[in-house]
Design a protein around this motif. Structure first.
Motif, PDB file in Angstrom:
ATOM      1  N   LYS A   1      -2.638  -4.845  -5.243  1.00 17.88           N
ATOM      2  CA  LYS A   1      -1.385  -5.586  -5.136  1.00 17.88           C
ATOM      3  C   LYS A   1      -0.269  -4.618  -4.769  1.00 17.88           C
ATOM      4  N   LEU A   2       0.604  -5.009  -3.845  1.00 18.40           N
ATOM      5  CA  LEU A   2       1.674  -4.132  -3.372  1.00 18.40           C
ATOM      6  C   LEU A   2       3.032  -4.777  -3.645  1.00 18.40           C
ATOM      7  N   TYR A   3       3.808  -4.196  -4.553  1.00 20.60           N
ATOM      8  CA  TYR A   3       5.174  -4.658  -4.793  1.00 20.60           C
ATOM      9  C   TYR A   3       6.113  -3.987  -3.795  1.00 20.60           C
ATOM     10  N   SER A   4       7.212  -4.637  -3.499  1.00 21.54           N
ATOM     11  CA  SER A   4       8.185  -4.059  -2.565  1.00 21.54           C
ATOM     12  C   SER A   4       9.598  -4.202  -3.137  1.00 21.54           C
ATOM     13  N   GLY A   5      10.466  -3.249  -2.745  1.00 18.73           N
ATOM     14  CA  GLY A   5      11.866  -3.312  -3.122  1.00 18.73           C
ATOM     15  C   GLY A   5      12.163  -2.954  -4.554  1.00 18.73           C
TER      16      GLY A   5
ATOM     17  N   ASP B   1       0.420   1.161  -8.820  1.00 23.59           N
ATOM     18  CA  ASP B   1       0.222   0.945  -7.386  1.00 23.59           C
ATOM     19  C   ASP B   1      -0.861   1.916  -6.922  1.00 23.59           C
TER      20      ASP B   1
ATOM     21  N   HIS C   1      -0.591   3.774  -3.361  1.00 21.53           N
ATOM     22  CA  HIS C   1       0.325   4.906  -3.203  1.00 21.53           C
ATOM     23  C   HIS C   1       0.297   5.842  -4.409  1.00 21.53           C
TER      24      HIS C   1
ATOM     25  N   VAL D   1       5.325   1.443 -10.336  1.00 15.61           N
ATOM     26  CA  VAL D   1       6.453   0.640  -9.864  1.00 15.61           C
ATOM     27  C   VAL D   1       7.095  -0.054 -11.060  1.00 15.61           C
TER      28      VAL D   1
ATOM     29  N   HIS E   1       9.373 -10.965  -8.583  1.00 14.09           N
ATOM     30  CA  HIS E   1       9.242  -9.793  -7.718  1.00 14.09           C
ATOM     31  C   HIS E   1       8.553 -10.179  -6.416  1.00 14.09           C
ATOM     32  N   ARG E   2       8.915  -9.468  -5.364  1.00 16.64           N
ATOM     33  CA  ARG E   2       8.214  -9.645  -4.090  1.00 16.64           C
ATOM     34  C   ARG E   2       7.001  -8.720  -4.064  1.00 16.64           C
ATOM     35  N   TYR E   3       5.877  -9.286  -3.690  1.00 16.64           N
ATOM     36  CA  TYR E   3       4.660  -8.469  -3.580  1.00 16.64           C
ATOM     37  C   TYR E   3       3.793  -9.016  -2.462  1.00 16.64           C
ATOM     38  N   HIS E   4       2.837  -8.180  -2.061  1.00 16.77           N
ATOM     39  CA  HIS E   4       1.954  -8.514  -0.944  1.00 16.77           C
ATOM     40  C   HIS E   4       0.514  -8.377  -1.408  1.00 16.77           C
TER      41      HIS E   4
END
Length: 533
Positions: A34-38, A131, A134, A138, A279-282
């Motif tokens: 899972k990738l969170y952003s911002g 994460d 990376h 986060v 949260h925004r995630y991808h």
């Protein structure tokens, strides 16, 4: 379909929960992470410890130690490229590339996510997501949540004595896209293997920990910002230094006296204490299929009040009928010495790579002693061992032991014969896939658990608890096999009724949860590279 029928089919009629004509859309497959952003993040050192033999945590782990622990727990360990099918002509070959971690996962899909509530001197106190892409943490929510988490656990852990806690979740779509409803069984097993990995890491590095299976789900999901419909926490593992007493009542099931005096806590009460976060995630997939039965099962397994944590009714122990069969006492063996980091790097799951080689009775003894250590960990299910899985094993040509099917009795460190003779033909006939040649292995383990899936004690939550316990046992079997120079491959494609019949488990109201052949193996032909710093 009723939930009771669903749980039955997950184990005894798997073709009903994963249609044979299911078409998997690999072009829209989710990412294995899972990738969170911002959000702000704490980068972990890229250079991880190559050996954990001398890594000891004093007070709190350093940033470098934390990075190494998370890496060996669930980080991306290696990239692997294998050519399939290996027996085809050159024009029919195609490469399969995958990113592997230190532990096995059904289809190498890794449905879990790891979150950390950290109270460490070098980072802001709060809740973080690991994460893995990376190798960083986060920050999801900053603050002191000792009281909130402790209340969610029914005040059964003194979290103010801990330097943090790990939350292990299951993201349903990450393996449901391939395995459909059968993914619910895999998610419990995968979670258990991950818990076993952390228990072994913590033990070796001097961290006091344990597994909480009972907590207020909606409250914990709310803390992490999870919806609960697509991802939900399955287990919580508090983290403390060895000299600290974080568990004042380690063996007491149910609520502590202090918690009872304050009355029960509900998830609704805790939800009002914290503002929701989004949260925004991808996750990779553009289209995620809805699985109403998975959501219904997850909701039914949730606890809304700490009153649900009350002392369970102890299950009556079923006598083991040995009849005229004999008990084989195993020789004592010294604890096996190995570097856990080396296990993480070298562990593999042989399939058609097993090669026939006899093993010594002392190897089996050491393996079983190592494996049963899986059940000696702190948990919140009560002091009784009646609900824990049992270890059964089919043995062929082990020095000094007659061929047959046995059940391991840990108290006497002995094998109780259930059936004599070579069981490999029947076990091989029960395989639904020809991916392992059982005639090439001297040991075929089965982790057995209660046939009612612990529903009489923990309701709909019992199924996933039992699967997680089986996953912990599988991890320890693999660790024991490695310590003896052997390999193992977890399997779910087997005939449950055949395996139960071999060990006579139906009479004890038990059943085989997972199959694990163990033996010598040759390295598979693959291009493989490490991803450690």
């Amino acid at each position: 379909m009723s939930l009771e029928r669903f749980v039955h089919d997950l184990h005894f009629a798997t073709e009903k929960v994963r249609p044979p004509d299911l078409e998997v859309n690999w072009d829209d497959a989710p990412l294995p992470y899972k990738l969170y952003s911002g959000l702000p993040a704490v980068s972990l050192p890229a250079e991880v410890a190559l050996s954990l033999a001398e890594e000891k945590v004093e007070g709190e782990p350093s940033l470098a130690q934390l990075g190494s622990l998370l890496y060996y727990m669930y980080g991306l360990a290696k990239v692997s490229q294998t050519v399939f099918p290996q027996e085809a002509a050159e024009e029919g070959l195609f490469p399969v590339q995958s990113y592997r971690r230190a532990i096995p996962s059904g289809g190498a899909l890794y449905p879990n996510e790891v979150y950390l509530y950290g109270k460490l001197s070098y980072m802001a106190q709060g809740v973080y997501h690991y994460d893995v892409a990376h190798h960083r943490l986060v920050l999801l929510r900053e603050g002191d949540f000792d009281a909130y988490v402790s209340q969610s656990l029914g005040q059964r852990c003194a979290l103010h004595h801990c330097f943090g806690a790990l939350f292990v979740s299951a993201y349903f779509w990450k393996n449901a896209f391939k395995y459909d409803l059968f993914s619910y069984r895999l998610q419990g097993l995968d979670t258990g293997v991950l818990l076993g990995q952390w228990l072994a890491l913590a033990e070796g590095c001097g961290i006091e920990t344990g597994v909480h299976y009972l907590f207020l789900d909606r409250a914990i999901n709310h803390l992490l910002g999870l919806s609960g419909n697509e991802e939900s926490v399955y287990a919580i593992m508090p983290l403390a230094a060895k000299r600290q007493e974080a568990w004042p009542l380690p063996a007491a099931p149910g609520l502590s006296a202090g918690a009872k005096s304050r009355g029960e806590t509900t998830a609704e009460q805790l939800l009002r204490q914290l503002e929701p976060v989004t949260h925004r995630y991808h996750i990779g997939s553009q289209r995620q299929k809805d699985y109403p039965l998975l959501r219904k099962m997850n909701e039914a397994a949730m606890y809304e009040s700490t009153a649900s944590f009350g002392t369970p009714r102890a299950a009556a122990e079923q006598p083991v009928a040995d009849g005229a069969k004999k008990r084989h006492v195993l020789p004592d063996s010294l604890p096996q010495r190995y570097d856990f980091a080396e296990f993480c790097r070298r562990r593999t799951s042989p399939e058609l790579d097993f090669v026939w080689r006899k093993i010594a009775q002392e190897q089996l003894s050491a393996l079983l002693q190592e494996a049963f250590g899986a059940f000696r960990y702190r948990h919140d299910l009560g002091g009784t061992d009646s609900g824990l899985p049992a270890l059964c094993v089919g043995i062929h040509q082990v020095d000094g032991i007659e061929n047959g099917a046995y059940r391991y009795e840990p108290d006497s460190h002995s094998l109780l014969a259930r059936r004599y003779g070579d069981q490999r033909l029947e076990l091989q006939a029960g395989m639904t896939l020809d991916n392992v040649n059982l005639f090439q292995v001297p040991l075929c383990f089965h982790v057995a658990g209660e046939r009612n899936q612990l529903r009489d004690r923990w309701g709909d939550r019992g199924y996933r608890i039992l699967q997680m316990q089986a996953g912990i046992a599988v991890h320890r079997l693999l660790l024991g096999a490695f310590s003896c120079g052997l390999g193992g491959h977890p399997l779910l494609g087997y005939d449950v009724a055949k395996s139960d019949g071999i060990y006579g488990l139906a009479d004890e109201q038990k059943t085989c949860l997972i199959q694990l052949p163990v033996g010598s193996y040759r390295p598979r032909v693959r291009l493989e590279g490490s991803l450690h710093g």
